[in-house]
Design an enzyme around this catalytic site. Structure first.
Site, PDB file in Angstrom:
ATOM      1  N   ARG A 253      12.113   1.023   6.683  1.00  0.00           N
ATOM      2  CA  ARG A 253      11.501   1.641   6.011  1.00  0.00           C
ATOM      3  C   ARG A 253      10.360   0.518   6.469  1.00  0.00           C
ATOM      4  O   ARG A 253      10.858  -0.525   6.654  1.00  0.00           O
ATOM      5  CB  ARG A 253      11.430   2.164   5.149  1.00  0.00           C
ATOM      6  CG  ARG A 253      12.153   3.714   4.502  1.00  0.00           C
ATOM      7  CD  ARG A 253      11.988   3.518   3.463  1.00  0.00           C
ATOM      8  NE  ARG A 253      11.728   4.034   2.510  1.00  0.00           N
ATOM      9  CZ  ARG A 253      11.075   4.290   1.207  1.00  0.00           C
ATOM     10  NH1 ARG A 253      11.998   4.230   0.757  1.00  0.00           N
ATOM     11  NH2 ARG A 253       9.510   3.727   0.973  1.00  0.00           N
ATOM     12  N   HIS A 254       9.007   0.911   6.666  1.00  0.00           N
ATOM     13  CA  HIS A 254       7.614  -0.134   6.523  1.00  0.00           C
ATOM     14  C   HIS A 254       7.846  -1.105   5.187  1.00  0.00           C
ATOM     15  O   HIS A 254       8.698  -0.567   4.485  1.00  0.00           O
ATOM     16  CB  HIS A 254       7.016   0.433   6.277  1.00  0.00           C
ATOM     17  CG  HIS A 254       6.850   1.243   5.456  1.00  0.00           C
ATOM     18  ND1 HIS A 254       6.059   0.794   4.015  1.00  0.00           N
ATOM     19  CD2 HIS A 254       6.703   2.784   5.724  1.00  0.00           C
ATOM     20  CE1 HIS A 254       6.047   1.949   3.462  1.00  0.00           C
ATOM     21  NE2 HIS A 254       6.442   2.994   4.311  1.00  0.00           N
ATOM     22  N   ASN A 260       2.445   2.361  -2.021  1.00  0.00           N
ATOM     23  CA  ASN A 260       4.196   2.769  -2.935  1.00  0.00           C
ATOM     24  C   ASN A 260       3.433   1.795  -4.519  1.00  0.00           C
ATOM     25  O   ASN A 260       4.580   2.463  -5.319  1.00  0.00           O
ATOM     26  CB  ASN A 260       4.796   1.916  -1.987  1.00  0.00           C
ATOM     27  CG  ASN A 260       5.840   2.343  -0.638  1.00  0.00           C
ATOM     28  OD1 ASN A 260       6.274   1.216   0.237  1.00  0.00           O
ATOM     29  ND2 ASN A 260       5.839   2.845  -0.470  1.00  0.00           N
ATOM     30  N   ARG A 305       1.205   0.266   8.348  1.00  0.00           N
ATOM     31  CA  ARG A 305       2.400  -0.400   7.596  1.00  0.00           C
ATOM     32  C   ARG A 305       3.459  -0.574   8.376  1.00  0.00           C
ATOM     33  O   ARG A 305       4.199  -0.766   8.218  1.00  0.00           O
ATOM     34  CB  ARG A 305       2.614   0.917   6.228  1.00  0.00           C
ATOM     35  CG  ARG A 305       3.069   2.003   6.489  1.00  0.00           C
ATOM     36  CD  ARG A 305       3.004   2.974   4.506  1.00  0.00           C
ATOM     37  NE  ARG A 305       3.178   3.988   4.846  1.00  0.00           N
ATOM     38  CZ  ARG A 305       2.757   5.170   5.060  1.00  0.00           C
ATOM     39  NH1 ARG A 305       1.129   5.288   5.848  1.00  0.00           N
ATOM     40  NH2 ARG A 305       2.934   6.010   4.777  1.00  0.00           N
ATOM     41  N   GLU A 325       5.327   9.811   9.371  1.00  0.00           N
ATOM     42  CA  GLU A 325       6.027  10.038   7.834  1.00  0.00           C
ATOM     43  C   GLU A 325       4.810  11.417   7.667  1.00  0.00           C
ATOM     44  O   GLU A 325       3.908  12.099   8.461  1.00  0.00           O
ATOM     45  CB  GLU A 325       4.944   9.721   6.615  1.00  0.00           C
ATOM     46  CG  GLU A 325       5.597   9.910   5.333  1.00  0.00           C
ATOM     47  CD  GLU A 325       7.074   9.270   5.617  1.00  0.00           C
ATOM     48  OE1 GLU A 325       7.974  10.569   6.302  1.00  0.00           O
ATOM     49  OE2 GLU A 325       7.387   8.760   4.323  1.00  0.00           O
ATOM     50  N   HIS A 390       8.576   5.648   8.551  1.00  0.00           N
ATOM     51  CA  HIS A 390       8.793   5.799   6.476  1.00  0.00           C
ATOM     52  C   HIS A 390      10.098   7.035   6.655  1.00  0.00           C
ATOM     53  O   HIS A 390      10.938   7.273   6.376  1.00  0.00           O
ATOM     54  CB  HIS A 390       7.804   6.441   6.842  1.00  0.00           C
ATOM     55  CG  HIS A 390       6.366   6.973   7.684  1.00  0.00           C
ATOM     56  ND1 HIS A 390       5.355   5.609   7.112  1.00  0.00           N
ATOM     57  CD2 HIS A 390       6.187   5.810   8.965  1.00  0.00           C
ATOM     58  CE1 HIS A 390       4.640   5.393   7.889  1.00  0.00           C
ATOM     59  NE2 HIS A 390       4.883   5.445   9.024  1.00  0.00           N
TER      60      HIS A 390
END
Ligand code: ATP
Ligand code: F6P
Length: 454
Positions: A253-254, A260, A305, A325, A390
């Protein structure tokens, strides 16, 4: 509708989003109606030519696309009567062996026809050597009488080193040789192949009316004949992309994003300070997992991201819109608590069937799988790839490789700041995880909860 690869599609149509689909018509996840199409994929080839591996991969791919499929392995049927045969059993001048082998094939075909009859699936794979024209004609006629299409898939391979390594990799541990010395097993298996070679007939011009694909030396050459419809062309296209070179796929994932941190979903936020630390740590983590001198390509989404997270990796990079995403539509930029407050019914519906729930003006996991199909196809064709993407996208890609069912995949925990390495093996995918020691919030939300990220 026209499909790539020059194949025509007579009996299907694409269904615009929202159009009513009759419950009596067979549908699949790709928005396509394949009216009453039932296909038996008939594997053809000498032992140790990858037939079972191909069958298993096709079933996994179809399940991922929500197309019900099942393999009928004649070897397993044969094993009930003859669990540990020697090579002589497969000698066609051995009448007892011939009788038992035909009985096993008949049982498998009967069960397969019953499975279709009960409406349990659209694609069956008949996994056996089916190495003579007579056997293939018999299967074709039986299927025709049951209104089942046939697609013959022949795997031909004359690379002796590869065949030997196949035998060592999977045959010495086959249930046919339990408790036996591996060297004896190899010898016996080679004799088994010789017995098949005496009668083996490759698919040729006499069988011009068969629908078939011939994969020669693991797809170095592919010959296609009489492909009839959309589902067949889809399977054939998938087969054309397969290779067996050793490689791995890395998923990350980023790094933690500013969204977040505050529990907001979607958006196109920058990475946080800790996310930046992960981006800086990623090249080291990758080097540790990949080893030196391995060529790698990095794929990211088009969102900031993932691009920021991958920017210190010194490899060729590609941005894919398909890796963006899951689109949360009107909920984009909200927290789960805000969604629950503003759209309480939707919030509940999503928990009840997360895979199929489509955000208002956005996407469902099912939609994501459809847009990821070209990514899977490209991944099958490629060698070492690192994907920085994502949460929802990673879940869907992971589900394909690890065969995770739909009711589970949207609920999988995929932590931030963790590198996942997937290595395809003969009949499975090996997984290794490497955690960067950089803290991050958990974006995992359990069913029924709207708590803020921890
Ligand atoms: P059998 O007839 O004994 O069941 P099989 O043809 O089903 O044999 P598999 O058990 O699938 O053979 O053999 C798996 C091995 O074949 C794996 O080691 C895999 O890497 C290799 N393999 C996969 N695809 C091919 C291919 N197209 N040609 C040759 N080998 C392949
Ligand atoms: O020899 C490999 C094998 O998979 C056996 O386990 C099985 O009995 C046989 O092939 C099935 O093919 P056939 O239809 O030629 O008997």
């Amino acid at each position: 509708m026209t499909v790539t690869n020059g194949v025509f599609v007579p009996n299907m149509r694409s269904v615009p989003a929202g159009e009513f689909i009759s419950p009596h018509k067979k549908t699949n996840s790709v928005g396509v109606q394949a009216e009453d199409t039932r296909i038996c994929v008939v594997m053809v080839g000498l032992p140790a030519r990858g037939k079972s591996l191909i069958a298993q991969k096709v079933v996994r791919y179809l399940h991922w696309l929500s197309i019900k499929a099942k393999t009928f392995n004649v070897g397993q049927y044969r094993r009930t009567a003859t669990p540990n045969p020697t090579a002589e059993f497969f000698d066609t001048t051995n009448p007892e062996g011939e009788k038992l082998r035909m009985a096993a094939a008949e049982s498998a075909v009967n069960d397969m026809c019953k499975w279709f009859e009960e409406g349990r699936g659209l694609i069956a794979i008949l996994d056996a050597t089916n190495s003579t024209k007579r056997r293939r004609r018999w299967i074709q006629e039986r299927c025709r009488s049951e209104n089942i299409e046939t697609l013959f898939v022949e795997s031909k391979c004359d690379d002796e080193d590869l065949i030997m390594s196949n035998i060592l990799e999977v045959k010495t541990t086959s249930p046919d040789y339990v408790g036996q010395d591996p060297e004896d097993a190899v010898k016996d298996f080679r004799n088994r192949i010789r017995n098949y070679e005496k009668v083996y007939q490759t698919i040729d011009e006499d069988e011009y009316d068969l629908t078939y694909v011939k994969l020669i030396n693991v797809g170095k050459q592919v010959i296609i004949n009489q492909i009839q419809d959309y589902l067949q062309s889809r399977v054939v296209y998938y087969l054309m992309n397969l290779h067996i070179k050793p490689r791995s796929i890395w998923l990350s994932r980023h790094g933690e994003s500013k969204y977040n941190l505050v529990g907001k979903i979607g958006g196109d936020a920058d990475i946080s300070e800790r996310g930046e630390a992960y981006a800086r740590a990623l090249p080291g983590l990758v080097a540790k997992s990949v080893g030196d001198n391995r060529k790698l390509t990095v794929w990211t989404s088009t969102l900031k991201r993932t691009i920021q997270t991958a920017r210190f990796l010194a490899f060729e990079k590609l941005e894919w819109k398909a890796l963006d995403e899951l689109d949360s539509g009107v909920c984009d930029g909200l927290t789960y608590a805000e969604i629950e407050e503003k759209y309480p019914d939707d919030f509940k519906q999503r928990d009840e069937d997360k895979y199929n729930y489509r955000y208002l003006g956005g996407e469902s996991y099912r939609d994501v799988v459809i847009r990821l199909e070209p990514i899977i196809m490209e991944l099958e064709r490629s060698e070492n790839i690192l994907i920085v993407t994502h949460q929802a996208i990673l879940r869907c890609i992971y589900a394909y490789f690890m065969n995770v069912p739909q009711e589970k995949s949207p609920w999988m925990e995929v932590p931030l700041h963790t590198l996942i390495k997937l290595t395809p093996k003969a009949y499975s995918t090996q997984e290794d995880r490497l955690k960067a020691e950089i803290p991050a919030v958990s974006t995992f939300r359990e069913k029924g909860s709207s708590a803020k990220h921890q």
